[in-house]
Design an enzyme around this catalytic site. Structure first.
Site, PDB file in Angstrom:
ATOM      1  N   TYR A 104       0.842  -1.205   0.000  1.00 14.31           N
ATOM      2  CA  TYR A 104       0.000   0.000   0.000  1.00 14.31           C
ATOM      3  C   TYR A 104       0.876   1.253   0.000  1.00 14.31           C
ATOM      4  O   TYR A 104       0.672   2.184  -0.781  1.00 14.31           O
ATOM      5  CB  TYR A 104      -0.899  -0.002   1.243  1.00 14.31           C
ATOM      6  CG  TYR A 104      -1.544   1.325   1.526  1.00 14.31           C
ATOM      7  CD1 TYR A 104      -2.606   1.777   0.760  1.00 14.31           C
ATOM      8  CD2 TYR A 104      -1.081   2.141   2.564  1.00 14.31           C
ATOM      9  CE1 TYR A 104      -3.196   3.005   1.009  1.00 14.31           C
ATOM     10  CE2 TYR A 104      -1.658   3.364   2.820  1.00 14.31           C
ATOM     11  CZ  TYR A 104      -2.722   3.800   2.042  1.00 14.31           C
ATOM     12  OH  TYR A 104      -3.292   5.009   2.287  1.00 14.31           O
ATOM     13  N   ASN A 133      -1.365   9.887  10.377  1.00 17.14           N
ATOM     14  CA  ASN A 133      -2.541   9.074  10.733  1.00 17.14           C
ATOM     15  C   ASN A 133      -3.751   9.923  11.113  1.00 17.14           C
ATOM     16  O   ASN A 133      -3.709  10.661  12.092  1.00 17.14           O
ATOM     17  CB  ASN A 133      -2.200   8.138  11.892  1.00 17.14           C
ATOM     18  CG  ASN A 133      -1.266   7.040  11.456  1.00 17.14           C
ATOM     19  OD1 ASN A 133      -0.140   7.301  11.025  1.00 17.14           O
ATOM     20  ND2 ASN A 133      -1.711   5.799  11.535  1.00 17.14           N
TER      21      ASN A 133
END
Ligand code: UDP
Length: 262
Positions: A104, A133
């Protein structure tokens, strides 16, 4: 959240996780003020399960070429994962090596580099958002969800929080509203190139579990296998974003409390 914010602002944003069918032919985006977001993070860890398939990356050059022709701002939703674990100076600035550690992350890094190639080849300017994040309402809490939504759901339903590895890996968690503000800024400014958006502060997975236990007044953890391709430390250097007037507005403990008490 981002699409809603833009709609409220009478703008149209196209998120190209999958090229829509009408892009089979070159689009004619001249009647509307169209802005293009490439490769918004739709799925993340799911791709780690699909080793060998870099499915998240679309190198369809037509949106980029159309954007240049019609002078439409292009934003690429990159990711902090392009950096891999921080090496050398910390926090991680935009010129840190790109050393993606999972399929990814590699697909994100490939897209990120493609933006540079578009710039060199076609003169297309792309704002590359390297978000750290992100957490908040609406986040998937299923098997491929983010750690915060997973831990909160697990605790609320009486399951243990599944800590991968030793739980000492650290992340820089940003409230979703701050992330939306970053994307809105990216649609408005012509900064050209990559910019980090995070908080500059990290929390380990074990510390996160403790905070959730503190807020909910209950909870326990269970240790699970280390995730393959795990990144150990991802602290953001956000000086570049700050120089554009962006700053994270929601302190982590407040965001976590708000999310947990939703
Ligand atoms: N993580 C964990 N348990 C979970 C989900 C995630 O320990 O159930 C850890 C994961 O190994 C990583 C961190 O939490 O170190 C953040 O994972 P997430 O999938 O939210 O985002 P990533 O940093 O992988 O993009």
């Amino acid at each position: 959240g981002l699409q809603e914010s833009c709609r409220g602002d009478h703008r149209e944003v196209t998120i190209l996780d999958r090229p829509p069918p009408e892009w089979k032919r070159p689009p004619i985006p001249c009647r509307i003020r169209l802005q293009v977001l490439l490769n918004q993070q739709g799925r993340s860890t799911v791709d780690n399960e699909r080793l060998g398939r870099i499915e998240d990356t679309h190198f369809d050059h037509r949106p980029a070429l159309s954007a240049r022709k019609f002078d439409i701002p292009v934003v690429f939703a990159s990711s902090s994962e392009v950096y891999g674990s921080a090496v050398g100076n910390m926090p991680i600035s935009e010129d840190h090596l790109l050393q993606p550690q999972s399929p990814y992350a590699a697909s994100k890094a490939a897209g990120d580099r493609m933006c540079f190639a578009w710039q060199d080849t076609y003169g297309l300017r792309v704002n590359i958002v390297r978000g750290f994040n992100t957490y908040g309402p609406g986040q998937n809490s299923g098997p491929y969800g983010g750690v915060i939504s997973r831990f909160v759901r697990q605790t609320l339903v009486g399951e243990p929080m599944t800590v991968y590895g030793d739980g000492r890996q650290r992340r820089d968690f940003m409230w979703v509203g701050d992330s939306v503000a970053a994307y809105l800024l990216s649609l408005e400014s012509d900064w050209d190139g990559p910019i980090n958006f995070g908080t500059g502060r990290t929390v380990s997975v074990l510390e996160l579990a403790d905070l959730i236990i503190g807020i909910l007044g209950r909870g326990r953890i269970t240790f699970c296998d280390r995730r393959p391709g795990e990144v150990q430390n991802l602290p953001a250097d956000i000086r570049k974003a700050a120089s554009l007037g962006w700053e994270p507005k929601v302190p982590f403990e407040k965001g976590l409390r708000d999310y947990t008490n939703l």
